[in-house]
Motif scaffolding. Structure first.
Motif, PDB file in Angstrom:
ATOM      1  N   ARG A  41      -3.817  11.102 -10.961  1.00  0.00           N
ATOM      2  CA  ARG A  41      -3.096  11.390  -9.825  1.00  0.00           C
ATOM      3  C   ARG A  41      -3.718  10.815  -8.600  1.00  0.00           C
ATOM      4  O   ARG A  41      -2.923  10.504  -7.773  1.00  0.00           O
ATOM      5  CB  ARG A  41      -2.858  12.951  -9.911  1.00  0.00           C
ATOM      6  CG  ARG A  41      -1.892  13.425 -10.954  1.00  0.00           C
ATOM      7  CD  ARG A  41      -1.991  15.065 -10.629  1.00  0.00           C
ATOM      8  NE  ARG A  41      -1.125  15.719 -11.823  1.00  0.00           N
ATOM      9  CZ  ARG A  41      -1.626  16.573 -12.707  1.00  0.00           C
ATOM     10  NH1 ARG A  41      -2.977  16.884 -12.721  1.00  0.00           N
ATOM     11  NH2 ARG A  41      -0.931  16.960 -13.614  1.00  0.00           N
ATOM     12  N   ALA A  42      -4.947  10.757  -8.635  1.00  0.00           N
ATOM     13  CA  ALA A  42      -5.624  10.107  -7.377  1.00  0.00           C
ATOM     14  C   ALA A  42      -5.451   8.750  -7.277  1.00  0.00           C
ATOM     15  O   ALA A  42      -5.075   8.220  -6.315  1.00  0.00           O
ATOM     16  CB  ALA A  42      -6.852  10.408  -7.417  1.00  0.00           C
ATOM     17  N   ALA A  43      -5.273   8.015  -8.290  1.00  0.00           N
ATOM     18  CA  ALA A  43      -5.007   6.594  -8.397  1.00  0.00           C
ATOM     19  C   ALA A  43      -3.879   6.164  -8.027  1.00  0.00           C
ATOM     20  O   ALA A  43      -3.293   5.389  -7.327  1.00  0.00           O
ATOM     21  CB  ALA A  43      -5.426   6.136 -10.093  1.00  0.00           C
ATOM     22  N   ARG A  44      -2.760   7.391  -8.730  1.00  0.00           N
ATOM     23  CA  ARG A  44      -1.567   6.938  -8.194  1.00  0.00           C
ATOM     24  C   ARG A  44      -1.206   6.958  -6.921  1.00  0.00           C
ATOM     25  O   ARG A  44      -0.580   6.314  -6.022  1.00  0.00           O
ATOM     26  CB  ARG A  44      -0.471   8.069  -9.055  1.00  0.00           C
ATOM     27  CG  ARG A  44       0.769   7.648  -9.247  1.00  0.00           C
ATOM     28  CD  ARG A  44       1.627   8.595  -9.793  1.00  0.00           C
ATOM     29  NE  ARG A  44       2.927   7.941 -10.079  1.00  0.00           N
ATOM     30  CZ  ARG A  44       3.895   7.810  -9.355  1.00  0.00           C
ATOM     31  NH1 ARG A  44       3.454   7.672  -7.865  1.00  0.00           N
ATOM     32  NH2 ARG A  44       4.929   7.171  -9.446  1.00  0.00           N
ATOM     33  N   TRP A  45      -2.031   8.326  -6.321  1.00  0.00           N
ATOM     34  CA  TRP A  45      -1.549   8.476  -4.643  1.00  0.00           C
ATOM     35  C   TRP A  45      -2.007   7.231  -4.006  1.00  0.00           C
ATOM     36  O   TRP A  45      -1.587   6.724  -3.219  1.00  0.00           O
ATOM     37  CB  TRP A  45      -2.289   9.738  -4.438  1.00  0.00           C
ATOM     38  CG  TRP A  45      -2.015  10.314  -2.975  1.00  0.00           C
ATOM     39  CD1 TRP A  45      -1.051  10.906  -2.649  1.00  0.00           C
ATOM     40  CD2 TRP A  45      -2.604   9.711  -1.771  1.00  0.00           C
ATOM     41  NE1 TRP A  45      -1.022  10.919  -1.438  1.00  0.00           N
ATOM     42  CE2 TRP A  45      -2.085  10.288  -0.917  1.00  0.00           C
ATOM     43  CE3 TRP A  45      -3.777   8.742  -1.277  1.00  0.00           C
ATOM     44  CZ2 TRP A  45      -2.250  10.073   0.668  1.00  0.00           C
ATOM     45  CZ3 TRP A  45      -4.075   8.733  -0.117  1.00  0.00           C
ATOM     46  CH2 TRP A  45      -3.257   9.200   1.052  1.00  0.00           C
ATOM     47  N   ASP A  46      -3.319   6.692  -4.392  1.00  0.00           N
ATOM     48  CA  ASP A  46      -3.925   5.439  -3.809  1.00  0.00           C
ATOM     49  C   ASP A  46      -2.920   4.167  -3.860  1.00  0.00           C
ATOM     50  O   ASP A  46      -2.833   3.588  -2.747  1.00  0.00           O
ATOM     51  CB  ASP A  46      -5.340   5.167  -4.121  1.00  0.00           C
ATOM     52  CG  ASP A  46      -6.226   5.990  -4.196  1.00  0.00           C
ATOM     53  OD1 ASP A  46      -6.342   6.682  -2.617  1.00  0.00           O
ATOM     54  OD2 ASP A  46      -7.348   6.265  -4.818  1.00  0.00           O
ATOM     55  N   LEU A  47      -2.229   3.924  -5.006  1.00  0.00           N
ATOM     56  CA  LEU A  47      -1.499   2.899  -4.839  1.00  0.00           C
ATOM     57  C   LEU A  47      -0.182   2.899  -4.322  1.00  0.00           C
ATOM     58  O   LEU A  47       0.342   2.194  -3.626  1.00  0.00           O
ATOM     59  CB  LEU A  47      -1.245   2.551  -6.347  1.00  0.00           C
ATOM     60  CG  LEU A  47      -2.175   2.042  -7.323  1.00  0.00           C
ATOM     61  CD1 LEU A  47      -2.164   2.175  -8.764  1.00  0.00           C
ATOM     62  CD2 LEU A  47      -2.815   0.745  -6.837  1.00  0.00           C
ATOM     63  N   GLU A  48       0.214   4.165  -4.364  1.00  0.00           N
ATOM     64  CA  GLU A  48       1.692   4.507  -3.645  1.00  0.00           C
ATOM     65  C   GLU A  48       1.504   4.596  -2.207  1.00  0.00           C
ATOM     66  O   GLU A  48       2.572   4.164  -1.249  1.00  0.00           O
ATOM     67  CB  GLU A  48       2.095   6.067  -3.957  1.00  0.00           C
ATOM     68  CG  GLU A  48       3.017   5.952  -4.938  1.00  0.00           C
ATOM     69  CD  GLU A  48       3.662   7.414  -5.180  1.00  0.00           C
ATOM     70  OE1 GLU A  48       4.790   7.461  -5.657  1.00  0.00           O
ATOM     71  OE2 GLU A  48       2.969   8.270  -4.785  1.00  0.00           O
ATOM     72  N   HIS A  49       0.313   4.819  -1.502  1.00  0.00           N
ATOM     73  CA  HIS A  49       0.208   5.058  -0.102  1.00  0.00           C
ATOM     74  C   HIS A  49      -0.687   3.878   0.577  1.00  0.00           C
ATOM     75  O   HIS A  49      -1.284   4.079   1.659  1.00  0.00           O
ATOM     76  CB  HIS A  49      -0.423   6.274   0.237  1.00  0.00           C
ATOM     77  CG  HIS A  49       0.223   7.598  -0.228  1.00  0.00           C
ATOM     78  ND1 HIS A  49       0.366   8.254  -1.353  1.00  0.00           N
ATOM     79  CD2 HIS A  49       1.134   8.115   0.534  1.00  0.00           C
ATOM     80  CE1 HIS A  49       1.212   9.300  -1.307  1.00  0.00           C
ATOM     81  NE2 HIS A  49       1.725   9.210  -0.082  1.00  0.00           N
ATOM     82  N   ARG A  50      -0.738   2.666  -0.149  1.00  0.00           N
ATOM     83  CA  ARG A  50      -1.307   1.621   0.392  1.00  0.00           C
ATOM     84  C   ARG A  50      -0.079   0.422   0.878  1.00  0.00           C
ATOM     85  O   ARG A  50       0.767   0.092   0.041  1.00  0.00           O
ATOM     86  CB  ARG A  50      -2.111   1.095  -0.538  1.00  0.00           C
ATOM     87  CG  ARG A  50      -2.781  -0.179  -0.039  1.00  0.00           C
ATOM     88  CD  ARG A  50      -3.514  -0.950  -1.230  1.00  0.00           C
ATOM     89  NE  ARG A  50      -4.059  -2.282  -0.641  1.00  0.00           N
ATOM     90  CZ  ARG A  50      -3.306  -3.241  -0.300  1.00  0.00           C
ATOM     91  NH1 ARG A  50      -2.080  -3.305  -0.647  1.00  0.00           N
ATOM     92  NH2 ARG A  50      -3.848  -4.364  -0.002  1.00  0.00           N
ATOM     93  N   ALA A  51      -0.059   0.113   2.155  1.00  0.00           N
ATOM     94  CA  ALA A  51       0.731  -1.314   2.491  1.00  0.00           C
ATOM     95  C   ALA A  51       0.181  -2.421   1.948  1.00  0.00           C
ATOM     96  O   ALA A  51      -0.791  -2.430   1.448  1.00  0.00           O
ATOM     97  CB  ALA A  51       0.520  -1.233   4.007  1.00  0.00           C
ATOM     98  N   GLY A  52       1.113  -3.239   1.550  1.00  0.00           N
ATOM     99  CA  GLY A  52       0.774  -4.509   1.000  1.00  0.00           C
ATOM    100  C   GLY A  52       1.795  -5.793   0.952  1.00  0.00           C
ATOM    101  O   GLY A  52       3.134  -5.008   1.550  1.00  0.00           O
ATOM    102  N   ASP A  53       1.694  -6.850   0.669  1.00  0.00           N
ATOM    103  CA  ASP A  53       2.860  -7.801   0.487  1.00  0.00           C
ATOM    104  C   ASP A  53       3.525  -7.620  -0.918  1.00  0.00           C
ATOM    105  O   ASP A  53       3.044  -6.865  -1.727  1.00  0.00           O
ATOM    106  CB  ASP A  53       2.346  -9.156   0.845  1.00  0.00           C
ATOM    107  CG  ASP A  53       1.402  -9.709  -0.076  1.00  0.00           C
ATOM    108  OD1 ASP A  53       1.236  -9.173  -1.380  1.00  0.00           O
ATOM    109  OD2 ASP A  53       0.467 -10.324   0.325  1.00  0.00           O
ATOM    110  N   ARG A  54       4.540  -8.333  -1.099  1.00  0.00           N
ATOM    111  CA  ARG A  54       5.309  -8.351  -2.047  1.00  0.00           C
ATOM    112  C   ARG A  54       4.645  -8.719  -3.395  1.00  0.00           C
ATOM    113  O   ARG A  54       4.566  -8.019  -4.306  1.00  0.00           O
ATOM    114  CB  ARG A  54       6.574  -9.435  -2.124  1.00  0.00           C
ATOM    115  CG  ARG A  54       7.501  -8.989  -1.110  1.00  0.00           C
ATOM    116  CD  ARG A  54       8.765  -9.681  -1.129  1.00  0.00           C
ATOM    117  NE  ARG A  54       9.655  -9.394  -0.299  1.00  0.00           N
ATOM    118  CZ  ARG A  54      10.943  -9.638  -0.022  1.00  0.00           C
ATOM    119  NH1 ARG A  54      11.290 -10.642  -0.887  1.00  0.00           N
ATOM    120  NH2 ARG A  54      11.792  -9.078   0.682  1.00  0.00           N
ATOM    121  N   VAL A  55       3.833  -9.634  -3.382  1.00  0.00           N
ATOM    122  CA  VAL A  55       3.012  -9.945  -4.672  1.00  0.00           C
ATOM    123  C   VAL A  55       2.211  -8.707  -5.052  1.00  0.00           C
ATOM    124  O   VAL A  55       2.091  -8.384  -6.143  1.00  0.00           O
ATOM    125  CB  VAL A  55       2.042 -11.217  -4.518  1.00  0.00           C
ATOM    126  CG1 VAL A  55       1.325 -11.446  -5.542  1.00  0.00           C
ATOM    127  CG2 VAL A  55       2.908 -12.428  -4.290  1.00  0.00           C
TER     128      VAL A  55
END
Length: 153
Positions: A41-55
């Motif tokens: 769940r922590a990893a999921r949160w980190d990935l969901e709440h990070r801004a990034g480009d399309r790639v």
């Protein structure tokens, strides 16, 4: 006097049952499923709440899908092992360096370590192996996302 004896008896009973109650969330032989769920769940949160480009977002989206699959399998494993899948033990990974992508990798590695232990129950080995496969796939996608970010710097 009678009330004091009853109170003493209740206190002794409570003291005797307290260690047993502490183990109530850890039935079964594989307590790592609940810790793995917290890390996933922590990893999921980190990935969901990070801004990034399309790639990077593409790799993050693939990692999120694998994490969701791992979470679903780990919840099944926890239920089959008699655990409360809603329990929320603290995550193992701590943010030590880098940003959220690096923390996601640390969390995924911690989850893998919690799950990829010896399984005494032959029927549960397939489930455990599927969880590990999903975590490994999520790790690969997250590490690719990190490489993409580093290449753009």
């Amino acid at each position: 006097m009678k009330i004091a004896k009853i109170a003493l008896g209740l206190a002794l009973t409570a003291a005797t049952l307290a260690p047993i109650a502490a183990l109530a969330d850890v039935p079964g032989r594989h307590p790592g499923y609940l810790r793995a769920l917290s890390d996933l769940r922590a990893a999921r949160w980190d990935l969901e709440h990070r801004a990034g480009d399309r790639v990077v977002n593409r790799e993050e989206d693939l990692a999120l899908a694998e994490i969701d699959r791992a979470i679903a399998e780990a919840q099944r494993a926890a239920i089959e092992d008699g655990k409360n899948r809603r329990a929320r033990p603290p995550e193992d990974a701590r943010m030590t360096h880098g940003g959220r992508l690096h923390h996601a990798v640390e969390s995924l590695r911690a989850a893998r370590g919690d799950v990829a232990r010896e399984e005494d129950n032959p029927q549960a080995r397939g489930l455990r192996n599927r969880i590990v496969e999903h975590i490994d796939a999520a790790l690969r996608h997250t590490e690719r996302a990190i490489r993409e970010v580093e290449l753009r710097r």
